[in-house]
Design a protein around this motif. Sequence first.
Motif, PDB file in Angstrom:
ATOM      1  N   GLU A  38     -10.262  12.462   2.894  1.00 12.75           N
ATOM      2  CA  GLU A  38     -11.607  11.919   3.110  1.00 12.75           C
ATOM      3  C   GLU A  38     -11.553  10.430   3.420  1.00 12.75           C
ATOM      4  N   LEU A  39     -10.712   9.704   2.672  1.00  9.28           N
ATOM      5  CA  LEU A  39     -10.607   8.259   2.894  1.00  9.28           C
ATOM      6  C   LEU A  39      -9.993   7.930   4.253  1.00  9.28           C
ATOM      7  N   LYS A  40      -9.127   8.789   4.733  1.00  7.95           N
ATOM      8  CA  LYS A  40      -8.563   8.573   6.072  1.00  7.95           C
ATOM      9  C   LYS A  40      -9.661   8.586   7.131  1.00  7.95           C
ATOM     10  N   GLU A  41     -10.625   9.481   6.957  1.00 10.72           N
ATOM     11  CA  GLU A  41     -11.737   9.550   7.905  1.00 10.72           C
ATOM     12  C   GLU A  41     -12.573   8.283   7.850  1.00 10.72           C
ATOM     13  N   ILE A  42     -12.763   7.734   6.655  1.00 14.08           N
ATOM     14  CA  ILE A  42     -13.566   6.508   6.529  1.00 14.08           C
ATOM     15  C   ILE A  42     -12.783   5.317   7.080  1.00 14.08           C
ATOM     16  N   GLU A  43     -11.471   5.311   6.891  1.00 14.67           N
ATOM     17  CA  GLU A  43     -10.637   4.276   7.538  1.00 14.67           C
ATOM     18  C   GLU A  43     -10.854   4.288   9.052  1.00 14.67           C
ATOM     19  N   LYS A  44     -10.803   5.464   9.641  1.00 17.01           N
ATOM     20  CA  LYS A  44     -10.980   5.576  11.098  1.00 17.01           C
ATOM     21  C   LYS A  44     -12.359   5.071  11.521  1.00 17.01           C
ATOM     22  N   ALA A  45     -13.372   5.432  10.742  1.00 17.60           N
ATOM     23  CA  ALA A  45     -14.741   5.056  11.105  1.00 17.60           C
ATOM     24  C   ALA A  45     -14.981   3.563  10.984  1.00 17.60           C
ATOM     25  N   THR A  46     -14.350   2.922   9.997  1.00 18.73           N
ATOM     26  CA  THR A  46     -14.603   1.499   9.744  1.00 18.73           C
ATOM     27  C   THR A  46     -13.573   0.582  10.389  1.00 18.73           C
ATOM     28  N   GLY A  47     -12.404   1.119  10.730  1.00 25.47           N
ATOM     29  CA  GLY A  47     -11.330   0.287  11.268  1.00 25.47           C
ATOM     30  C   GLY A  47     -10.632  -0.554  10.221  1.00 25.47           C
ATOM     31  N   LYS A  48     -10.886  -0.260   8.949  1.00 24.45           N
ATOM     32  CA  LYS A  48     -10.277  -1.005   7.859  1.00 24.45           C
ATOM     33  C   LYS A  48      -9.225  -0.162   7.147  1.00 24.45           C
ATOM     34  N   LYS A  49      -8.414  -0.826   6.308  1.00 21.69           N
ATOM     35  CA  LYS A  49      -7.254  -0.175   5.695  1.00 21.69           C
ATOM     36  C   LYS A  49      -7.368  -0.153   4.175  1.00 21.69           C
ATOM     37  N   VAL A  50      -6.745   0.895   3.606  1.00 21.95           N
ATOM     38  CA  VAL A  50      -6.619   1.026   2.160  1.00 21.95           C
ATOM     39  C   VAL A  50      -5.165   0.810   1.776  1.00 21.95           C
ATOM     40  N   TYR A  51      -4.925  -0.025   0.785  1.00 17.84           N
ATOM     41  CA  TYR A  51      -3.584  -0.291   0.279  1.00 17.84           C
ATOM     42  C   TYR A  51      -3.515   0.071  -1.199  1.00 17.84           C
ATOM     43  N   ASN A  52      -2.451   0.780  -1.575  1.00 13.72           N
ATOM     44  CA  ASN A  52      -2.233   1.194  -2.949  1.00 13.72           C
ATOM     45  C   ASN A  52      -1.194   0.282  -3.603  1.00 13.72           C
ATOM     46  N   ILE A  53      -1.434  -0.085  -4.866  1.00 12.76           N
ATOM     47  CA  ILE A  53      -0.432  -0.839  -5.611  1.00 12.76           C
ATOM     48  C   ILE A  53       0.647   0.138  -6.083  1.00 12.76           C
ATOM     49  N   LEU A  54       1.778   0.118  -5.404  1.00 14.40           N
ATOM     50  CA  LEU A  54       2.949   0.914  -5.778  1.00 14.40           C
ATOM     51  C   LEU A  54       4.078  -0.068  -6.085  1.00 14.40           C
ATOM     52  N   GLN A  55       3.898  -0.791  -7.199  1.00 20.68           N
ATOM     53  CA  GLN A  55       4.695  -1.990  -7.442  1.00 20.68           C
ATOM     54  C   GLN A  55       6.170  -1.718  -7.670  1.00 20.68           C
ATOM     55  N   LEU A  56       6.531  -0.511  -8.132  1.00 17.69           N
ATOM     56  CA  LEU A  56       7.948  -0.262  -8.387  1.00 17.69           C
ATOM     57  C   LEU A  56       8.770  -0.292  -7.096  1.00 17.69           C
ATOM     58  N   ARG A  57       8.135  -0.042  -5.970  1.00 18.42           N
ATOM     59  CA  ARG A  57       8.859  -0.118  -4.696  1.00 18.42           C
ATOM     60  C   ARG A  57       9.289  -1.546  -4.373  1.00 18.42           C
ATOM     61  N   LEU A  58       8.701  -2.512  -5.100  1.00 17.42           N
ATOM     62  CA  LEU A  58       9.034  -3.916  -4.867  1.00 17.42           C
ATOM     63  C   LEU A  58       9.888  -4.504  -5.987  1.00 17.42           C
ATOM     64  N   HIS A  59      10.265  -3.680  -6.961  1.00 19.83           N
ATOM     65  CA  HIS A  59      11.122  -4.134  -8.054  1.00 19.83           C
ATOM     66  C   HIS A  59      12.571  -4.166  -7.554  1.00 19.83           C
ATOM     67  N   GLN A  60      13.261  -5.288  -7.761  1.00 21.35           N
ATOM     68  CA  GLN A  60      14.579  -5.465  -7.159  1.00 21.35           C
ATOM     69  C   GLN A  60      15.578  -4.407  -7.621  1.00 21.35           C
ATOM     70  N   SER A  61      15.534  -4.017  -8.897  1.00 21.35           N
ATOM     71  CA  SER A  61      16.470  -2.997  -9.380  1.00 21.35           C
ATOM     72  C   SER A  61      16.240  -1.657  -8.694  1.00 21.35           C
ATOM     73  N   ILE A  62      14.973  -1.343  -8.417  1.00 24.74           N
ATOM     74  CA  ILE A  62      14.641  -0.092  -7.743  1.00 24.74           C
ATOM     75  C   ILE A  62      15.040  -0.158  -6.271  1.00 24.74           C
ATOM     76  N   ILE A  63      14.832  -1.303  -5.651  1.00 20.67           N
ATOM     77  CA  ILE A  63      15.275  -1.491  -4.260  1.00 20.67           C
ATOM     78  C   ILE A  63      16.782  -1.326  -4.161  1.00 20.67           C
ATOM     79  N   ASP A  64      17.502  -1.911  -5.112  1.00 20.83           N
ATOM     80  CA  ASP A  64      18.971  -1.786  -5.123  1.00 20.83           C
ATOM     81  C   ASP A  64      19.400  -0.335  -5.293  1.00 20.83           C
ATOM     82  N   LEU A  65      18.701   0.394  -6.165  1.00 23.11           N
ATOM     83  CA  LEU A  65      19.022   1.812  -6.373  1.00 23.11           C
ATOM     84  C   LEU A  65      18.781   2.604  -5.093  1.00 23.11           C
TER      85      LEU A  65
END
Length: 319
Positions: A113-140
């Motif tokens: 549903e949110l993808k459809e609203i993104e298309k209609a508004t031209g705006k973006k949704v970003y999720n906080i997925l902070q572990l993807r930015l943790h250096q130990s996890i990046i190294d793994l």
Amino acid sequence: MKKNFALIGAAGYIAPRHMKAIKETQNELVVAYDLYDGIGIMDSNFPQADFFTEMERFEDFLDKYKRDGHSLDYVSICSPNYLHKSHIRFGLRQGADVICEKPLVLNPLDIDELKEIEKATGKKVYNILQLRLHQSIIDLKEKVQKELEQNPDKQYDIDLTYLTSRGKWYFESWKGKEEKSGGIASNIGVHFYDMLCWIFGDVEENIVHVKTADTNAGYFKLKNATVRWFLSVNYDYIPEDIKASAMRTYRSITVDGDEIEFSGGFTDLHTKSYEHILNGGGFGLDEAYGSIRTVSTIRNLPAVGLQGEYHPFCKKVLT
């Protein structure tokens, strides 16, 4: 150029990290909203920001703000999980990009549903997925990618254990109500599931062994790993040596028996997340889909008890 932010859910536990991230990225919090008005933390970050406890007045402010020629660039969302979808929709329709805490939503269909609203508004949704930015996890992830290049069929054996003690208040709040939080797996596990799938591939099999008000545990078969996982907010299940050190949280991930050290490095991950988004990166709706599908499946699966490949901590609950 300085960006202008609005914040929904300013009194929540995680909101100070978002305020800090907005401040540390040299941007401006223009206005905040929450039903609860005890948020002195704003004085340490944005004392000049407007604040409202009624959604109608918050919306009126934003309408006038834009009519006066100002731009609203981002809406940050720290509200209870079950309100995320409607607040994301609100932010997009305000003509702003949206940054939302985890879990992004409670069900995969909400993402569609949110993808459809993104298309209609031209705006973006970003999720906080902070572990993807943790250096130990990046190294793994880099280590695993190199190993899979040499052996694409390699299967890793993973144990995930996360216990973060909560008092009786938790079960009286929205967090303790599955229809509002999504349950334990959604509330405290979703970013760990995202991290594991990001590194080891999508979930191919999903089994739940324990499902109680304060504990979820189960088993995943990922593309390149098997995972035994245990999540709880019950202090009683914390190992005795951790209790002896006066700690109320226990976090452990082992890969093929080796502990992944990532106990530190968490305090600045929201700022890193904001920097990532503001620099043209960020994790959008597609990146959120896998972990939301996983927690939604867990929510709807029956618990099978002590059968198959269960996490050893399950015996603390079921025996």
